[in-house]
Design a protein around this motif. Structure first.
Motif, PDB file in Angstrom:
ATOM      1  N   PRO C 120       0.784  -1.172   0.162  1.00  0.00           N
ATOM      2  CA  PRO C 120       0.137   0.008  -0.036  1.00  0.00           C
ATOM      3  C   PRO C 120       0.799   1.412   0.100  1.00  0.00           C
ATOM      4  O   PRO C 120       0.409   2.383  -0.478  1.00  0.00           O
ATOM      5  CB  PRO C 120      -0.875  -0.048   1.224  1.00  0.00           C
ATOM      6  CG  PRO C 120      -0.602  -1.621   1.666  1.00  0.00           C
ATOM      7  CD  PRO C 120       0.525  -2.086   1.214  1.00  0.00           C
ATOM      8  N   ILE C 153      -6.643  -6.094  -3.897  1.00  0.00           N
ATOM      9  CA  ILE C 153      -7.815  -6.458  -2.851  1.00  0.00           C
ATOM     10  C   ILE C 153      -7.414  -5.976  -1.517  1.00  0.00           C
ATOM     11  O   ILE C 153      -8.318  -5.551  -0.912  1.00  0.00           O
ATOM     12  CB  ILE C 153      -8.017  -7.914  -2.877  1.00  0.00           C
ATOM     13  CG1 ILE C 153      -8.303  -8.499  -4.057  1.00  0.00           C
ATOM     14  CG2 ILE C 153      -8.832  -8.374  -1.840  1.00  0.00           C
ATOM     15  CD1 ILE C 153      -8.386  -9.920  -4.434  1.00  0.00           C
ATOM     16  N   ALA C 154      -6.356  -6.110  -1.189  1.00  0.00           N
ATOM     17  CA  ALA C 154      -5.773  -5.737   0.102  1.00  0.00           C
ATOM     18  C   ALA C 154      -4.360  -5.567   0.193  1.00  0.00           C
ATOM     19  O   ALA C 154      -3.549  -5.904  -0.639  1.00  0.00           O
ATOM     20  CB  ALA C 154      -6.133  -6.767   1.303  1.00  0.00           C
ATOM     21  N   ALA C 155      -4.011  -5.148   1.320  1.00  0.00           N
ATOM     22  CA  ALA C 155      -2.138  -5.124   1.362  1.00  0.00           C
ATOM     23  C   ALA C 155      -1.722  -6.379   0.978  1.00  0.00           C
ATOM     24  O   ALA C 155      -1.994  -7.692   1.344  1.00  0.00           O
ATOM     25  CB  ALA C 155      -1.765  -4.745   2.848  1.00  0.00           C
ATOM     26  N   TYR C 156      -0.922  -6.278   0.021  1.00  0.00           N
ATOM     27  CA  TYR C 156      -0.138  -7.598  -0.489  1.00  0.00           C
ATOM     28  C   TYR C 156      -1.072  -8.371  -1.211  1.00  0.00           C
ATOM     29  O   TYR C 156      -0.368  -9.596  -1.318  1.00  0.00           O
ATOM     30  CB  TYR C 156       0.634  -8.169   0.690  1.00  0.00           C
ATOM     31  CG  TYR C 156       1.992  -7.459   1.346  1.00  0.00           C
ATOM     32  CD1 TYR C 156       2.643  -6.604   0.387  1.00  0.00           C
ATOM     33  CD2 TYR C 156       2.717  -7.865   2.217  1.00  0.00           C
ATOM     34  CE1 TYR C 156       3.709  -5.888   1.073  1.00  0.00           C
ATOM     35  CE2 TYR C 156       3.826  -7.048   2.640  1.00  0.00           C
ATOM     36  CZ  TYR C 156       4.365  -6.253   1.988  1.00  0.00           C
ATOM     37  OH  TYR C 156       5.513  -5.492   2.536  1.00  0.00           O
ATOM     38  N   THR C 157      -2.036  -8.171  -1.316  1.00  0.00           N
ATOM     39  CA  THR C 157      -3.073  -9.106  -1.986  1.00  0.00           C
ATOM     40  C   THR C 157      -3.780  -8.428  -3.053  1.00  0.00           C
ATOM     41  O   THR C 157      -4.398  -7.410  -3.221  1.00  0.00           O
ATOM     42  CB  THR C 157      -4.125  -9.402  -1.080  1.00  0.00           C
ATOM     43  OG1 THR C 157      -3.448  -9.842   0.451  1.00  0.00           O
ATOM     44  CG2 THR C 157      -4.817 -10.508  -1.308  1.00  0.00           C
ATOM     45  N   GLU C 216      -1.892   1.724   4.621  1.00  0.00           N
ATOM     46  CA  GLU C 216      -1.938   0.323   5.093  1.00  0.00           C
ATOM     47  C   GLU C 216      -3.263  -0.511   4.415  1.00  0.00           C
ATOM     48  O   GLU C 216      -3.441  -1.642   4.883  1.00  0.00           O
ATOM     49  CB  GLU C 216      -2.286   0.288   6.483  1.00  0.00           C
ATOM     50  CG  GLU C 216      -0.989   1.060   7.045  1.00  0.00           C
ATOM     51  CD  GLU C 216      -1.230   1.153   8.812  1.00  0.00           C
ATOM     52  OE1 GLU C 216      -2.349   0.915   9.283  1.00  0.00           O
ATOM     53  OE2 GLU C 216      -0.486   1.724   9.603  1.00  0.00           O
ATOM     54  N   ALA C 217      -3.680  -0.111   3.109  1.00  0.00           N
ATOM     55  CA  ALA C 217      -4.675  -0.473   2.536  1.00  0.00           C
ATOM     56  C   ALA C 217      -4.692  -0.219   1.250  1.00  0.00           C
ATOM     57  O   ALA C 217      -4.072   0.777   0.872  1.00  0.00           O
ATOM     58  CB  ALA C 217      -6.112  -0.180   2.968  1.00  0.00           C
ATOM     59  N   PRO C 218      -5.188  -0.689   0.375  1.00  0.00           N
ATOM     60  CA  PRO C 218      -5.360   0.097  -1.037  1.00  0.00           C
ATOM     61  C   PRO C 218      -5.693   1.317  -0.802  1.00  0.00           C
ATOM     62  O   PRO C 218      -6.413   1.914  -0.191  1.00  0.00           O
ATOM     63  CB  PRO C 218      -6.534  -0.805  -1.657  1.00  0.00           C
ATOM     64  CG  PRO C 218      -6.512  -2.172  -1.189  1.00  0.00           C
ATOM     65  CD  PRO C 218      -6.162  -1.905   0.078  1.00  0.00           C
TER      66      PRO C 218
END
Lengths: 801, 378, 271
Positions: C120, C153-157, C216-218
């Motif tokens: 992020p 979708i999310a952090a690292y995801t 800490e998120a998209p």
């Protein structure tokens, strides 16, 4: 660059401190380029990891994943039992035990391979060796470590709480050491003092981060019948003593041969468990082994520093004149006492140094060295003083705020004046010489305090807030026998020794047991010899550290190198010069006292000889010498220590102007000045380098560096992305001004300079930040002063308003 | 082993290397070019900087095998280089080195700055040098040295833009429902004084799941561990006897993948319609350990039920030891949503949403734990 | 630390790379390896096989249409910084590239690798969001396009399947009068962002987008702020409120840094 540094030295010379002869040639005082540089610039330095040896095996360690646990079992991978070792596989490895005679001190046994319990994340549980590090790490991963977790002690409060889990069960509490000092009159002052200031301060746990981590390579030398240990250390001769104790091997059978050392800062003045284990492998299996610390190991398992908590009550009169200081200091020293400095050095230094360069009529201080489930504590550059200086300097500013006066004025009026020198302070520190007030006055002028105050009135276009802060300190350098003996630890420095030899070709060898770790001793010791023998530095070869080649030294620590080893070289060179005079007097047919050294030659009444010609006579044409010649030859070993054991007090004032961004909490250093005095400078370029580097580390402490841990003692900063080291854009263009107040007690008036730069920055910077935040009524009392802490301080002040 | 051939300091070198061997280790251990130093092996400190195909790069994070065919130049390959000679002279004159460990990497970057940018400001030099850490000098001498060499130099010819190929635009993707992701951000909290005994300092996350079926219908299903596991992608129950449970959980977080194997104990209170699953697992690779507990309580809610799930966790070992763990909290929010959705679907008989690969409650577990430990320190 | 053992294949074409990823459980694509390398060394990432993409020519393609420039995923930050990759984003991409990590990292790290890593705090994540770029994803069945908001979708995801590769980004060609703002709050040069504000204002194209990143998120698109910006209305207050709402539950200092980053990025476009 030297244009940035102002030389204002001789102005400070006084009748008590006679003016030294101007630097000539490449002797004391000359900006000589370093002898060390060439090999490093060509990529041909030789650090531990650069040593190649047939059959060399790499060692890796399985380290505890938990902070506190009882060991249930350590199961080695099948088929690899012979290359994996747990505690029971290495019965010849003794625990590292560090004695001290300080009252209340408790001993810890630090087993290089954990026995029964693990006491911090990163403690070594097992080790494995293999042809490559990767394979050795594979083996460690295959070890099954079974344990029963115990409650972890991670901070001083929980460590001191009643009923706390015990790091060392046999102790009954978690206190390595308690000390107290009481001048007796604090309570009386407290009853009447018009100003009372109460403050709490904290400093974060830190890692020292020499760019080269620790490393050790050991093998058995069959020819010499010796264990040879190439270790990245500041204290090679002490490591020999320590290995001898832990391996139960005579010192005669151990040679420590330190290679280039990529920075030390205190981290490499300990006997480390890895050092013991790699040496044990080589001793036991008679093969070469090495371990090179990686950055993760340094960050999560290596010795740490700096974690202090202060509760301070200060008393002053309406003008800010200091009346009494009442303090409690807790140091979170981790699980074990390190060898040879012990877990006590930090608190002992904190209690003794807290009063700083100020006149405190009354002082009371209790210190607690609390054992916790964190890595052990090492004496990092400045030892306790960066913490005590931070606490003291913020206290001075708090007093100034309480009386509504300019902090620099209050500081000035309370510093020990030059007229009082030498001065014995409240804790019996014997300040040998100096003009502390002059350093503050110069810093005030250089940082343009008045202009900053005007600028603050007008405000900044970008909305940032300007602040200015000062910090004055003393740096007790090269303290010696009596001071260390009073702590009763395994290290007590006596006479530092050096050997000097004039070779047949007229060059000289200087040999000293101290080691070079980047501080330039290969150059500065040559300069000291050059001062007397008048040889160019290029003709003086300096051999350091190797226990097989150099006289004993306790090593490089406590800002002592150039004072102690420099003094020893000076004394040995004088003695050698006498011998040369005797020979030359015969050869030139004049009286020895008529002979002068000039440009690498000796001048007699009517003739001159090069040192090569004199040496040639002694070594190669001895037939020209008379009978009854002095038989000591052209090689001399001498021991030296200053006239006092109490140390030579360097000092400085640092001043900083910062811009604090109230929107982001970011602090930018706009200007930074250092006005320092370390007595006679052997090489001003190197002195400046020490100051710049020390300031950089102090700024790291002040604004960036923090080893964070969670409530279970898990380290959260395991990479350099988590642990921020300041880089070139975070550090200012520091301006330095020197004065040279010679010590009356040391050879050439030299004082130590290695640690000082790191002591003052947190005080100066956080005072500047708090000055910037004064409009909010906000104060930051904890370092590093991160953007979050600055924003939180502003928010707290706003909500309190 | 991979066979590689590359050029090092003008010399052709062929070797067999393990793919995991980084270029720095290959240069140092196989070719004895020890001037390339390893300071962090995390791509941060810059001590290992070498030229790869003419550009300074980190040799600690470049696989030697992946450098097959590359042209490598190390500090030992600049003995006759004019600019490097000037830099060496300037470094010594300006006291730009003390211990010397960072020096080779520092020279690599400095030479790149001087040749690429020519004369430039001190500020630019500081910025460009920021990928090389020095612990001794405070950078003062280094910056001055580079500045003195850069003065009067001209920048290497500007980069030439590559002309793009003309192409027809591809069909745009369907606009997403919202241009910004709208994730339920479940925030974990530290257990304070209210934490159950023995769980002090653990991380807890509570989630309420709404189920369109009455408790009487939901409760028996809740006791089906296999059903619960199906809601937790990555989780697998290998044995369950009504009390003791054995299982395996695959955790994936970006490139990090851990497989926790472990045991758990399951307790139900049929009368209160509450239960707990508590256990511990170990990732054999990293040696990290995780402990966790899922407590749930079922209650009627209108026509249906509300299920309160509280997850408590802690992790120990390398997987816990990062300060950027707060990132994981976001993943947790996402995963908690997936878990809740699946559970709700399962218990109400609706088809389960397609689960993302390798997502599991253990992921949440680790994630939340890390998030709390790391993220919220003052 | 040294990596755990893995196999390495040097792919030379996208189909090869996709096939290799699909055929091996635990395979991972790698380009510059600037994010993956440290995780390998720390043994946190333990792939069975690494599929190295550096020799895949298709990932170095540059294609231009009327509306978009398609940049192959294999272009490095340094090449974008230097203008080897032509800029169509009012200078935004070159400027962002210059601020990524350090030159030695920029010389190796790629735009595709950074986006696929989905940190992020990474600059390209926020930049692609503010540009509303299309990410080109290649798998066994061909290519698909995705916006950042759907991809991450999310952090690292991300939505990447195990056998898919992020092969290019299509960034819109902004008008000559377009302006971009980008402000990053960082503790150190090259360090991960603590907060990012990114703004694109292209009045000719009727486009305004404001993004709050490194959360800490998209990253989130600040819709109300974007709308106000396009209308030429005051944005300061609406931006603050929108950031506060998006970051509810975060500590005050975190919210403050993001408010500042967004405000300063807006300031750069004259808002």
């Amino acid at each position: 660059m030297s244009g940035d540094a102002q030389m204002s030295g001789d102005a400070q010379m006084s009748a008590d401190n006679p003016t030294h002869p101007a630097a000539k040639g490449e002797g004391i005082g000359a900006r000589v380029r370093r002898k060390e540089d060439a090999r490093h610039l060509m990529g041909r330095g030789r650090f531990v990891g650069d040593i190649r040896m047939p059959g060399l095996a790499d060692v890796a360690f399985l380290r505890s994943p938990v902070a506190h646990a009882r060991i249930l079992s350590v199961a080695k991978p099948q088929g690899h039992e012979d290359v994996v070792f747990a505690a029971e596989d290495a019965p010849g490895v003794g625990a590292i035990v560090t004695r001290s005679t300080l009252p209340t001190y408790k001993l810890s046994a630090y087993p290089p391979l954990a026995k029964d319990k693990v006491r911090f994340v990163g403690e070594i549980v097992a080790m494995a060796y293999a042809p490559t590090r990767a394979e050795a790490e594979d083996l460690c991963e295959a070890v099954a470590f079974d344990y029963e977790e115990l409650p972890a002690i991670v901070d001083c409060d929980s460590g001191r709480a009643a009923g706390a889990a015990l790091v060392h069960e046999a102790w009954g509490d978690n206190l390595f050491l308690q000390t107290s000092f009481d001048s007796g009159g604090v309570d009386e002052v407290a009853r009447t003092a018009p100003i009372r200031v109460e403050k709490r301060f904290r400093t974060a746990r830190q890692c020292m981060h020499p760019m080269e981590g620790k490393g050790v390579l050991a093998y058995w030398d069959f020819q010499a019948n010796q264990l040879v240990v190439h270790t990245s250390t500041q204290v090679p001769h002490m490591i020999r003593t320590g290995l001898s104790e832990t391996l139960n091997l005579p010192q005669a059978q151990i040679r420590i041969a330190p290679p280039d050392v990529g920075g030390g800062f205190g981290y490499k003045c300990l006997l480390q468990p890895e050092e013991v284990l790699v040496a044990w492998l080589a001793l036991t299996l008679k093969r070469p082994f090495r371990w090179i610390e990686d950055r993760r190991e340094h960050l999560t398992a290596g010795a740490n520093a700096r974690e202090h908590e202060y509760v301070i009550t200060a008393y002053a009169d309406e003008r800010g004149k200091l009346l009494a200081l009442d303090a409690e200091v807790c140091v979170n020293v981790g699980a074990y006492s390190v060898w040879p400095f012990s877990a006590c050095l930090e608190a002992a230094q904190a209690g003794g140094n807290l009063p700083g360069p100020y006149i405190w009529p009354q002082y009371r201080c209790k210190t607690y060295s609390v054992a916790t489930n964190k890595p052990p504590f090492a004496p990092y550059r400045g030892v306790a003083r960066p913490g005590v200086c931070f606490a003291m300097e913020l206290t001075i500013d708090a007093i100034a705020a309480a009386v509504g006066r300019e902090a620099a004025d209050v500081r000035m009026e309370n510093l020990v004046p030059a007229s009082a020198m030498p001065y014995t302070n409240i804790t019996k520190k014997y300040y040998d010489s100096g003009d502390y007030q002059a350093s503050l006055a110069t810093a005030r002028e250089m940082i343009a305090l008045d202009a900053v105050r005007v600028r603050q009135q007008t405000g900044e276009v970008d909305g940032r807030l300007i602040g200015v802060g000062f910090s004055t300190y003393t740096e007790q350098s090269a303290h010696g026998t009596k001071v260390f003996a009073s702590w009763g630890t395994p290290l007590v420095p006596g006479y530092e020794q050096a050997t000097i030899r004039l070779n047949p070709d007229g060059s000289a060898d200087v040999k000293a047991g101290i080691h070079t770790i980047g501080q330039g001793l290969e150059t500065t010791l040559a300069q000291v010899a050059s001062e007397i023998l008048t040889l160019p530095v290029s003709k003086i070869r300096v051999v350091l550290g190797d226990t097989a080649a150099t006289p004993f030294s306790t090593g490089a620590y406590a800002s002592r190198g150039i004072v102690m080893a420099g003094g020893a070289v000076s004394k040995a060179a004088e003695k050698l010069a006498e011998r040369v005079r005797l020979l030359a007097a015969h050869l030139m047919q004049c009286a020895p006292e008529e002979i002068r050294f000039e440009n690498g030659a000796v001048e007699g009444r009517n003739a001159s000889l090069t040192l090569e010609e004199v040496a040639r006579a002694w070594y190669l044409t001895p037939e020209v010498l008379p009978d009854g010649v002095e038989t000591g030859g052209l090689e001399v070993t001498e021991g030296y220590k200053p006239d006092v054991d109490t140390g030579l007090f360097s000092y400085a004032t640092h001043a900083a102007v910062v811009a604090v961004d109230p929107a982001t909490g970011a602090t930018e250093i706009l200007d930074y000045v250092v006005v320092e005095d370390c007595g006679r400078m052997v090489n001003p370029m190197i002195v400046e380098g020490q100051a710049y580097g020390g300031v950089a580390q102090g700024i790291g402490s002040a604004l960036f560096e923090e080893s964070t841990y969670d409530a279970q003692g898990q380290p959260l900063a395991s990479t350099l992305i988590d642990y921020l080291l300041p880089g070139p854009t975070e550090l200012p263009k520091v301006r330095i001004s020197h004065t040279e107040t010679l010590s009356p007690f040391s050879a050439h008036g030299i004082k130590g300079v290695g640690e000082g730069g790191a002591i003052a920055p947190a005080g100066a910077l956080v005072n500047a930040i708090n000055d910037a935040l004064k409009g909010f009524g906000a104060t930051v009392n904890e370092i590093p002063a991160t953007p979050e802490r600055v924003l939180d301080a502003i928010a707290a002040a706003r909500s309190a308003a | 082993m991979n066979a590689i051939t590359l050029t090092v300091n003008g010399r052709r070198v062929s070797a067999q290397v393990e793919p995991r061997t980084q270029l720095a280790d290959f240069l140092r251990e196989e070719l004895n070019l020890t001037g390339t130093h390893l300071g962090c092996e995390q791509g941060v400190c810059g001590a290992c900087t070498v030229l790869i195909d003419g550009k300074p790069q980190r040799s600690c994070i470049a696989s030697a095998a992946a450098c097959d065919g590359a042209d490598i130049r190390t500090i030992e390959g600049f003995d006759g280089d004019v600019v490097m000679g000037e830099l060496r002279e300037a470094f010594s004159a300006n006291h730009a080195l003390q211990c010397g460990f960072c020096t080779p990497g520092m020279l690599m970057s400095s030479r790149d700055i001087v040749t690429r940018l020519g004369a430039c400001s001190e500020r630019t030099i500081r910025e460009e040098l920021s990928g090389n850490l020095c612990r001794c000098t405070g950078y003062v001498g280094i910056v001055n040295a580079v500045h003195s060499v850069a003065c009067g130099k001209t920048a290497r010819g500007g980069a030439v833009a590559v002309a793009p190929v003309e192409a027809v635009a591809e069909v745009a993707p369907a606009p997403s429902a919202s241009a910004s992701p709208s994730l339920a951000l479940a925030r974990s909290v530290a257990e304070g004084a209210a934490a159950p005994a023995g769980k002090e300092g653990w991380t807890a996350l509570s989630q309420r799941v709404h189920i369109p079926a009455p408790p009487a219908q939901v409760w028996p299903a809740l006791k089906d561990m296999n059903l619960l596991a199906r809601c937790l992608p990555g989780a697998e129950v290998t044995a369950f006897d009504g009390k003791a449970l054995q299982g395996r959980m695959v955790v994936k977080f970006g490139p990090i993948k851990a497989a926790f194997g472990g045991d758990a104990t399951v307790d139900f209170d049929d009368a209160a319609q509450t239960g707990t699953v508590s256990g511990a697992g170990r990732d054999s690779g990293s040696g990290s350990q995780v402990k966790g507990e899922i407590a749930f309580a079922l209650a009627p809610e209108g026509e249906g039920s509300a299920l309160d799930v509280t997850l408590r966790y802690r992790i120990a070992g390398p997987l816990a030891q990062f300060s950027r763990g707060a990132l994981v909290q976001n993943l947790v929010g996402h995963l908690a949503g997936v878990f809740a959705g699946n559970l709700s679907a399962q218990l109400s008989g609706a088809p389960m949403a397609e689960a993302p690969a390798s997502l599991s409650v253990w992921q949440m577990l680790k994630a939340m734990l890390k998030g709390w430990f790391a993220g919220r320190k003052s | 630390m040294k990596p755990a053992a893995y196999d390495l294949t040097l792919a030379t074409s996208l189909p090869d790379a996709v096939a290799a990823l699909g055929a091996h459980e635990g395979a991972k694509a790698v380009s510059g390896g600037c994010s993956l390398g440290p995780m390998l060394n720390l043994r946190l990432a333990r792939p069975s096989l690494l599929v190295d993409l550096r020799r895949v020519e298709a990932l170095r393609a540059l294609k231009r249409s009327d509306t978009h420039l398609e940049i192959g995923a294999g272009w490095t930050h340094g090449e974008i910084e230097d203008g080897v990759v032509p800029d169509v984003t009012a200078g935004l991409m070159a400027r962002v590239a210059h601020g990524i990590a350090y030159r030695a990292v920029r010389n190796r790290g790629t735009i595709g690798g950074s986006l696929a890593h989905a940190d992020p705090a990474a600059d390209w994540v926020s930049t692609m969001a503010v540009l509303d770029a299309r990410l080109v994803i290649t798998g066994a069945g061909g290519t698909r396009l995705s916006r950042l908001g759907d991809f991450m979708i999310a952090a690292y995801t991300t939505s990447l399947a195990d056998d898919e590769i992020l092969s290019a980004v299509q960034v819109p060609v902004l008008s000559a009068t377009a302006r971009a703002g980008y402000h990053k709050v960082c503790r150190k040069t090259g360090e991960f962002a603590q907060a990012i504000g990114a703004v694109v204002l292209d009045r000719e194209a009727g486009l305004a987008r404001v993004v709050c990143g490194a959360i800490e998120a998209p990253p989130v698109v600040l819709e109300a702020t974007s709308a106000a910006l396009l209308k030429g209305e005051p944005v300061e207050r609406v931006a603050d409120e929108e950031v506060e709402a998006a970051l509810a539950g975060h500590p005050a200092s975190f919210r403050a840094m993001h408010r500042a980053a967004v405000a300063r990025a807006l300031n750069e476009v004259g808002a």
